[in-house]
Design a protein around this motif. Sequence first.
Motif, PDB file in Angstrom:
ATOM      1  N   LEU A 168      66.286  55.039  13.598  1.00 42.36           N
ATOM      2  CA  LEU A 168      65.567  55.105  12.335  1.00 42.36           C
ATOM      3  C   LEU A 168      65.334  53.713  11.757  1.00 42.36           C
ATOM      4  CD1 LEU A 168      67.366  58.195  10.738  1.00 42.36           C
ATOM      5  CD2 LEU A 168      65.024  58.106  11.606  1.00 42.36           C
ATOM      6  N   SER A 169      66.244  52.800  12.003  1.00 41.79           N
ATOM      7  CA  SER A 169      66.064  51.425  11.554  1.00 41.79           C
ATOM      8  C   SER A 169      64.889  50.767  12.278  1.00 41.79           C
ATOM      9  CB  SER A 169      67.343  50.628  11.789  1.00 41.79           C
ATOM     10  OG  SER A 169      67.185  49.287  11.386  1.00 41.79           O
ATOM     11  N   TRP A 170      64.756  51.042  13.587  1.00 36.79           N
ATOM     12  CA  TRP A 170      63.613  50.507  14.336  1.00 36.79           C
ATOM     13  C   TRP A 170      62.292  51.075  13.787  1.00 36.79           C
ATOM     14  CZ3 TRP A 170      66.070  51.767  19.756  1.00 36.79           C
ATOM     15  CH2 TRP A 170      67.130  50.887  19.976  1.00 36.79           C
ATOM     16  N   GLN A 171      62.300  52.348  13.506  1.00 32.63           N
ATOM     17  CA  GLN A 171      61.084  52.957  12.962  1.00 32.63           C
ATOM     18  C   GLN A 171      60.721  52.333  11.613  1.00 32.63           C
ATOM     19  OE1 GLN A 171      61.983  57.154  12.879  1.00 32.63           O
ATOM     20  NE2 GLN A 171      61.524  57.430  15.065  1.00 32.63           N
ATOM     21  N   ARG A 172      61.731  52.019  10.831  1.00 30.80           N
ATOM     22  CA  ARG A 172      61.477  51.378   9.549  1.00 30.80           C
ATOM     23  C   ARG A 172      60.879  49.985   9.768  1.00 30.80           C
ATOM     24  NH1 ARG A 172      63.630  47.574   6.451  1.00 30.80           N
ATOM     25  NH2 ARG A 172      63.516  47.782   4.166  1.00 30.80           N
ATOM     26  N   ASP A 173      61.370  49.246  10.766  1.00 31.28           N
ATOM     27  CA  ASP A 173      60.833  47.911  11.037  1.00 31.28           C
ATOM     28  C   ASP A 173      59.368  47.990  11.458  1.00 31.28           C
ATOM     29  OD1 ASP A 173      63.260  46.829  10.411  1.00 31.28           O
ATOM     30  OD2 ASP A 173      63.946  46.631  12.498  1.00 31.28           O
ATOM     31  N   LEU A 174      59.003  49.021  12.238  1.00 27.74           N
ATOM     32  CA  LEU A 174      57.610  49.197  12.635  1.00 27.74           C
ATOM     33  C   LEU A 174      56.713  49.397  11.415  1.00 27.74           C
ATOM     34  CD1 LEU A 174      57.865  51.508  15.801  1.00 27.74           C
ATOM     35  CD2 LEU A 174      57.092  49.121  15.729  1.00 27.74           C
ATOM     36  N   VAL A 175      57.158  50.236  10.512  1.00 25.01           N
ATOM     37  CA  VAL A 175      56.374  50.510   9.315  1.00 25.01           C
ATOM     38  C   VAL A 175      56.302  49.257   8.442  1.00 25.01           C
ATOM     39  CG1 VAL A 175      56.190  51.949   7.254  1.00 25.01           C
ATOM     40  CG2 VAL A 175      56.958  52.948   9.394  1.00 25.01           C
TER      41      VAL A 175
ATOM     42  N   SER B  51      48.314  50.828   0.590  1.00 21.51           N
ATOM     43  CA  SER B  51      49.054  51.822  -0.179  1.00 21.51           C
ATOM     44  C   SER B  51      49.702  52.850   0.741  1.00 21.51           C
ATOM     45  CB  SER B  51      48.104  52.507  -1.169  1.00 21.51           C
ATOM     46  OG  SER B  51      48.771  53.520  -1.896  1.00 21.51           O
ATOM     47  N   ARG B  52      48.949  53.270   1.772  1.00 23.47           N
ATOM     48  CA  ARG B  52      49.506  54.240   2.721  1.00 23.47           C
ATOM     49  C   ARG B  52      50.699  53.651   3.471  1.00 23.47           C
ATOM     50  NH1 ARG B  52      46.170  57.256   7.642  1.00 23.47           N
ATOM     51  NH2 ARG B  52      47.994  58.261   8.591  1.00 23.47           N
ATOM     52  N   ALA B  53      50.565  52.421   3.908  1.00 27.47           N
ATOM     53  CA  ALA B  53      51.654  51.784   4.654  1.00 27.47           C
ATOM     54  C   ALA B  53      52.890  51.610   3.774  1.00 27.47           C
ATOM     55  CB  ALA B  53      51.187  50.429   5.195  1.00 27.47           C
ATOM     56  N   ARG B  54      52.690  51.259   2.516  1.00 26.23           N
ATOM     57  CA  ARG B  54      53.836  51.111   1.609  1.00 26.23           C
ATOM     58  C   ARG B  54      54.531  52.459   1.377  1.00 26.23           C
ATOM     59  NH1 ARG B  54      51.291  46.917  -2.959  1.00 26.23           N
ATOM     60  NH2 ARG B  54      51.635  45.005  -1.727  1.00 26.23           N
ATOM     61  N   THR B  55      53.751  53.531   1.287  1.00 22.88           N
ATOM     62  CA  THR B  55      54.353  54.863   1.133  1.00 22.88           C
ATOM     63  C   THR B  55      55.142  55.241   2.386  1.00 22.88           C
ATOM     64  OG1 THR B  55      52.551  55.558  -0.330  1.00 22.88           O
ATOM     65  CG2 THR B  55      53.869  57.289   0.688  1.00 22.88           C
ATOM     66  N   GLU B  56      54.585  54.929   3.563  1.00 21.84           N
ATOM     67  CA  GLU B  56      55.311  55.194   4.805  1.00 21.84           C
ATOM     68  C   GLU B  56      56.608  54.397   4.859  1.00 21.84           C
ATOM     69  OE1 GLU B  56      52.494  54.269   7.810  1.00 21.84           O
ATOM     70  OE2 GLU B  56      51.504  56.237   7.728  1.00 21.84           O
TER      71      GLU B  56
ATOM     72  N   LYS C 138      58.418  53.579   2.241  1.00 24.18           N
ATOM     73  CA  LYS C 138      59.362  54.283   1.375  1.00 24.18           C
ATOM     74  C   LYS C 138      59.973  55.481   2.092  1.00 24.18           C
ATOM     75  CE  LYS C 138      57.113  53.030  -3.010  1.00 24.18           C
ATOM     76  NZ  LYS C 138      56.393  53.553  -4.202  1.00 24.18           N
ATOM     77  N   LEU C 139      59.129  56.216   2.839  1.00 23.14           N
ATOM     78  CA  LEU C 139      59.638  57.363   3.590  1.00 23.14           C
ATOM     79  C   LEU C 139      60.612  56.914   4.680  1.00 23.14           C
ATOM     80  CD1 LEU C 139      56.363  59.467   3.959  1.00 23.14           C
ATOM     81  CD2 LEU C 139      58.334  59.964   2.483  1.00 23.14           C
ATOM     82  N   ALA C 140      60.301  55.790   5.337  1.00 22.17           N
ATOM     83  CA  ALA C 140      61.203  55.278   6.372  1.00 22.17           C
ATOM     84  C   ALA C 140      62.531  54.844   5.763  1.00 22.17           C
ATOM     85  CB  ALA C 140      60.541  54.113   7.109  1.00 22.17           C
TER      86      ALA C 140
END
Length: 351
Positions: A95-102, A166-171, A173-175
């Motif tokens: 999940l940390s890797w996924q957050r770094d991608l976002v 805006s979409r990327a910032r929301t993603e 937050k979800l990450a």
Amino acid sequence: MTCFPVFRSGLAVLAVVAVLAPLAGAQAQKAAPVGVDKVIREPLAQTVPVIGRFVARQAGPVASRVTGVVTEMRVQIGDRVQRGDVLAVIDRERLSWQRDLVKARVAATEARVAAAQARLAKRRNEMHRLDGIRQSAAFSPARYDDVAQDVAEGVADLAAAAAEQSRARTELKLADDDLRHARVRAPYDGVVNLRQTEVGAWVGLGQPVVSLINDLDLEVEVDAPYNRVAGLAPGTVVTIVLGDASEHNAIVRAIGAEENPMTRTRMVRLTPAIDGEPAPRPAGEAVDVLLPLGAAREVVTVHKDAILKRRGLSLVYVIDADNAAQARPVELGEAVGPRFVVLDGLKPGET
């Protein structure tokens, strides 16, 4: 009518200890001491015991809010946990890797927004210069129209880039939220009742991880007979009897809106008011609930030991003004503990 001298004793219960001869033709007999008791008026609030049970107001599975492999299980069945304690951990590294991608996607959108802003500023500057030479022979209306169109395109490009940002910032937050919820925490105080997964297992979104029961926040649930519900209402105080025979008050919180057609009962929930600090109790523990048979009323009562049966009549001996015992027939009602309700024949205060 035969009269008998009596002696007052300190006993609260009237017990006729002399053996009385038949009323007709009775001869004078040797006097015997007896005890006396007052006819009293007291409130009658009869109850019927119904078996209820303790139920937890908070109980059930704690679900995973992310998808992944369980890497840690930090509790065992029977462990007591506090709200916020970590129960299990789900693959935080992935999940940390996924957050770094976002996060990288957010940086890219921020760069695109900056580039769109620069292009729009350049086109607006050019349009501003053309406005300055509008009265000159060098002014070209066609060129001006092209620049105006470029400005409009620049505004649209900037809006699109800002939307992506805006979409990327929301993603992101979800990450961040997924990474935070990779640690499954207790939503309330309680005891672990069941482990529903294990280390190495894959859990999906919403899949149960453990089950909790809050055994410090209990109610009493009772299936009350339909003809007893009329005497209950939210706020009514009833008595409950625990397994150790101790009696406590409980307040009716709610009455179910549906009647069971098989048992002709309705669910009633009560909030117990147990003296002292609340102690952990197992959900499902049986408890006797004393439900009122009806509204309380004042009745006249006499002690059961004062009643004599003669020729189908109920008799008592009443002390008159001359301190003599006079036999008197009475009409009796229901029993109230060690006493009978008197429907006719006695008045409160008579001995």
